[in-house]
Enzyme design. Structure first.
Site, PDB file in Angstrom:
ATOM      1  N   ILE A  10      26.259  11.991 -40.807  1.00 13.17           N
ATOM      2  CA  ILE A  10      24.886  12.277 -40.387  1.00 13.17           C
ATOM      3  C   ILE A  10      24.694  11.777 -38.965  1.00 13.17           C
ATOM      4  O   ILE A  10      25.058  10.644 -38.632  1.00 13.17           O
ATOM      5  CB  ILE A  10      23.860  11.578 -41.311  1.00 13.17           C
ATOM      6  CG1 ILE A  10      24.154  11.894 -42.782  1.00 13.17           C
ATOM      7  CG2 ILE A  10      22.436  11.981 -40.946  1.00 13.17           C
ATOM      8  CD1 ILE A  10      23.305  11.106 -43.766  1.00 13.17           C
ATOM      9  N   GLY A  12      22.147  10.829 -35.624  1.00 11.27           N
ATOM     10  CA  GLY A  12      20.789  10.342 -35.355  1.00 11.27           C
ATOM     11  C   GLY A  12      20.227   9.461 -36.440  1.00 11.27           C
ATOM     12  O   GLY A  12      19.115   9.700 -36.936  1.00 11.27           O
ATOM     13  N   GLY A  18      17.032  10.605 -40.239  1.00 11.13           N
ATOM     14  CA  GLY A  18      18.451  10.285 -40.308  1.00 11.13           C
ATOM     15  C   GLY A  18      18.714   8.991 -41.050  1.00 11.13           C
ATOM     16  O   GLY A  18      19.576   8.927 -41.942  1.00 11.13           O
ATOM     17  N   TYR A 156      10.535  22.721 -27.027  1.00 11.80           N
ATOM     18  CA  TYR A 156      11.066  22.238 -28.306  1.00 11.80           C
ATOM     19  C   TYR A 156      11.267  23.407 -29.265  1.00 11.80           C
ATOM     20  O   TYR A 156      12.310  23.530 -29.914  1.00 11.80           O
ATOM     21  CB  TYR A 156      10.121  21.204 -28.911  1.00 11.80           C
ATOM     22  CG  TYR A 156      10.551  20.721 -30.276  1.00 11.80           C
ATOM     23  CD1 TYR A 156      11.537  19.744 -30.397  1.00 11.80           C
ATOM     24  CD2 TYR A 156       9.985  21.241 -31.433  1.00 11.80           C
ATOM     25  CE1 TYR A 156      11.949  19.304 -31.647  1.00 11.80           C
ATOM     26  CE2 TYR A 156      10.387  20.804 -32.687  1.00 11.80           C
ATOM     27  CZ  TYR A 156      11.368  19.843 -32.793  1.00 11.80           C
ATOM     28  OH  TYR A 156      11.779  19.407 -34.032  1.00 11.80           O
TER      29      TYR A 156
END
Length: 320
Positions: A10, A12, A18, A156
């Site tokens: 995983i 982050g 996370g 974003y």
């Protein structure tokens, strides 16, 4: 390690989704996962170590990995026995909100370097090994903003659209090698990072745009966002539970939205290929029916609070 235990990497994991996902999988009572929790800066590992508790260095291992650095990615993957990763969870990401006139091209590139190219770098490193083994699962924490644009989230949103398009193209060939790809698409998620970003935005300098746009962002958008997060926002734990269901599915779904309230909104663009319906609905929600929207959000917040109380009661009685 049990032969049935799956190795999950995983990205982050220093905070938010996370961190919570890493600990949730590491604490799996059936011990189905060995978690490689990575982060760019290991100086930020304290919170993860504290939350992980006795899973640390047992079912959870922390490693350095910067999704913007190919050498860092390769070194991390090479440090894993046989480079064997069963499930890759692309979670690392950065946000950006505000009028585009107040954002530099370099700042926009930073968003894409992490949110889009970071995902691509990770997949390029892990995908070939999965193809050789004819087995693997690539999970990407996307967003409902990868399906529907939201005002003042232009860059974003664009980065998430790019991720969705990339994965939508890749999955066709990936399935030929028995490699699954899943896009997890949350709505607003209440995290320290998210709240800090909005606090900083409220103090920002928007002299680079016109007064109407600056007013629209600071008073309308930020206030509406606060109301939406308070009413509709999920917690990282919610996203972790959704992700767990996805990776345990016999046939993992390509897309999975975690907040059903957003499903009708994201479906609008498919109901009208011209895009006029979705544009009209969002325009009116923002500029004409904002009071109605706030009243609706208050009602939703109350209903969710009552539902949580009922669920807590059921758990206490051992009925859920």
């Amino acid at each position: 390690m049990n032969i049935l235990t799956k190795v999950v990497l995983i990205t982050g994991c220093s905070s938010g989704i996370g961190l919570t996902t890493a600990v949730t999988l590491a604490r799996d009572p059936q011990h189905r996962f060995k978690v490689i929790a990575t982060m760019r800066n290991l100086n930020k590992r304290d919170k993860l170590e504290e939350t992980a508790g006795d899973t640390l260095n047992r079912t959870l291992e922390i490693k350095q990995l910067d999704v913007c650095d190919e050498k860092s990615i390769q070194e991390c993957i090479d440090s894993i026995p046989d480079r064997h990763i069963d499930i890759l969870v692309n979670n690392a990401g950065v946000g950006m909100i505000g009028p585009i006139e107040c954002q530099t091209i370099e700042e926009m590139k930073v968003v894409f370097e992490t949110n889009f190219f970071g995902v691509v770098r990770m997949i390029k490193e892990v995908y070939p090994d999965m193809k050789k083994r004819k087995c693997g699962h690539i999970v990407v924490i996307s967003s409902v903003m990868g399906l529907q644009g939201i005002m003042f989230n232009d860059v974003y949103t664009a980065s998430k659209f790019a991720v969705e398009g990339f994965c939508e193209s890749l999955i066709i060939q990936a399935l030929k090698f028995n490699v699954y790809i899943s896009l997890i698409e949350p709505g607003p998620v209440v995290t320290e990072f998210e709240m800090k970003a909005y606090e900083e935005a409220a103090r920002g300098d928007y002299s680079g745009t016109d007064p109407v746009t600056a007013e629209m962002f600071t008073n309308m958008y930020l206030n509406n966002s606060k109301a939406i997060f308070n009413s509709l926002g999920q917690k990282p734990d919610d996203i972790a539970e959704h992700l767990l269901k996805v990776i345990l599915a016999e046939v993992p779904p390509f897309r999975h939205q975690t907040n059903p309230i957003y499903t009708p909104l994201t479906a609008l663009k498919h109901a009208d290929p011209t895009g006029d319906l979705a544009t009209d609905v969002f325009y009116k929600m923002v500029f004409r029916y904002d009071r109605l929207m706030h009243a609706s959000l208050s009602c939703i917040k109350l209903m969710r609070w009552k539902a949580q109380k009922v669920q807590s009661g059921l758990k206490m009685l051992g009925l859920k």
